[in-house]
Design an enzyme around this catalytic site. Structure first.
Site, short mmCIF file in Angstrom:
data_model
loop_
_atom_site.label_atom_id
_atom_site.label_comp_id
_atom_site.label_asym_id
_atom_site.label_seq_id
_atom_site.Cartn_x
_atom_site.Cartn_y
_atom_site.Cartn_z
CG LEU A 112 -1.84 -1.31 1.20
CD1 LEU A 112 -2.77 -1.30 2.40
CD2 LEU A 112 -2.62 -1.45 -0.08
CG HIS A 113 2.92 1.87 -3.71
ND1 HIS A 113 2.16 0.78 -4.07
CD2 HIS A 113 2.89 2.72 -4.75
CE1 HIS A 113 1.71 0.96 -5.29
NE2 HIS A 113 2.12 2.13 -5.74
CG HIS A 114 -0.82 4.89 -4.08
ND1 HIS A 114 -1.82 5.06 -5.00
CD2 HIS A 114 0.10 4.11 -4.69
CE1 HIS A 114 -1.52 4.40 -6.11
NE2 HIS A 114 -0.35 3.83 -5.93
CB ALA A 115 0.08 5.67 2.85
CB SER A 121 -2.62 9.01 -0.99
OG SER A 121 -2.73 9.31 -2.37
#
Length: 132
Positions: A112-115, A121
Site C-alpha cells: 500500500l505504497h500511495h500513503a 492516499s
C-alpha cells in the site's frame, strides 16, 4: 471498498483451494507498533488513525480532511488493526529477506505504497513498503 480486509480472506481461500500453501511457508503477521509506523508517518497522523472509528466520523470532519480520509480512503471498523497487521507482515518479510531466511516474501495485504507521510492516499493508509 476494494481494500477491505475480507478480500484478503478470499485470496487466502484461493491459495488454500489450489493447494499453493503446500509449496510455501506461511507466517501469521504480527502487529506493527505505533512507534514503528511513526518511523515514516507523522505521529499525529498515526495517533489519529488509532483513534478514529466509523461511529465518530462526523465529530472529526476537519481532521479527516487534513489526513485525506473519506472518499478514497474510508474509515472502516478495525482500520488501525488492519494497518498494523499488513505493515507488520511487510516489515517481517523484509527482515526475513535481509537475514537470508527466504528468497521470496509475499504479503498479500501489503504494497500500500500511495500513503504519504501525513495523509492517506489511493486506498493506502500506512506505507508499509517504505517502512519495510
Amino acid at each position: 471498498h476494494p481494500m477491505k480486509p475480507h478480500r484478503l480472506c478470499m485470496t487466502h481461500h484461493l491459495v488454500m483451494g489450489y493447494e499453493l500453501h503446500k509449496k510455501m511457508e506461511i507466517y501469521r503477521p504480527r502487529k506493527a507498533h505505533p512507534v514503528e509506523l511513526a518511523q515514516f508517518h507523522s505521529e499525529d497522523y498515526v495517533d489519529f488513525l488509532a483513534r478514529v472509528t466509523p461511529e465518530h466520523v462526523s465529530e472529526n470532519l476537519q481532521q479527516l480532511q487534513r489526513y485525506n480520509l473519506g472518499e478514497d480512503c474510508p474509515i472502516f471498523e478495525g482500520l488501525f488493526n488492519f494497518c498494523q497487521i499488513y505493515t507488520g507482515g511487510s516489515i517481517d518479510g523484509a527482515t526475513r529477506l535481509n537475514h537470508g531466511l527466504c528468497d521470496i516474501a509475499v504479503n498479500w495485504a501489503g504494497g500500500l505504497h500511495h500513503a504519504k507521510k501525513r495523509e492517506a492516499s489511493g486506498f493506502c493508509y500506512i506505507n508499509d513498503l517504505v517502512l519495510a
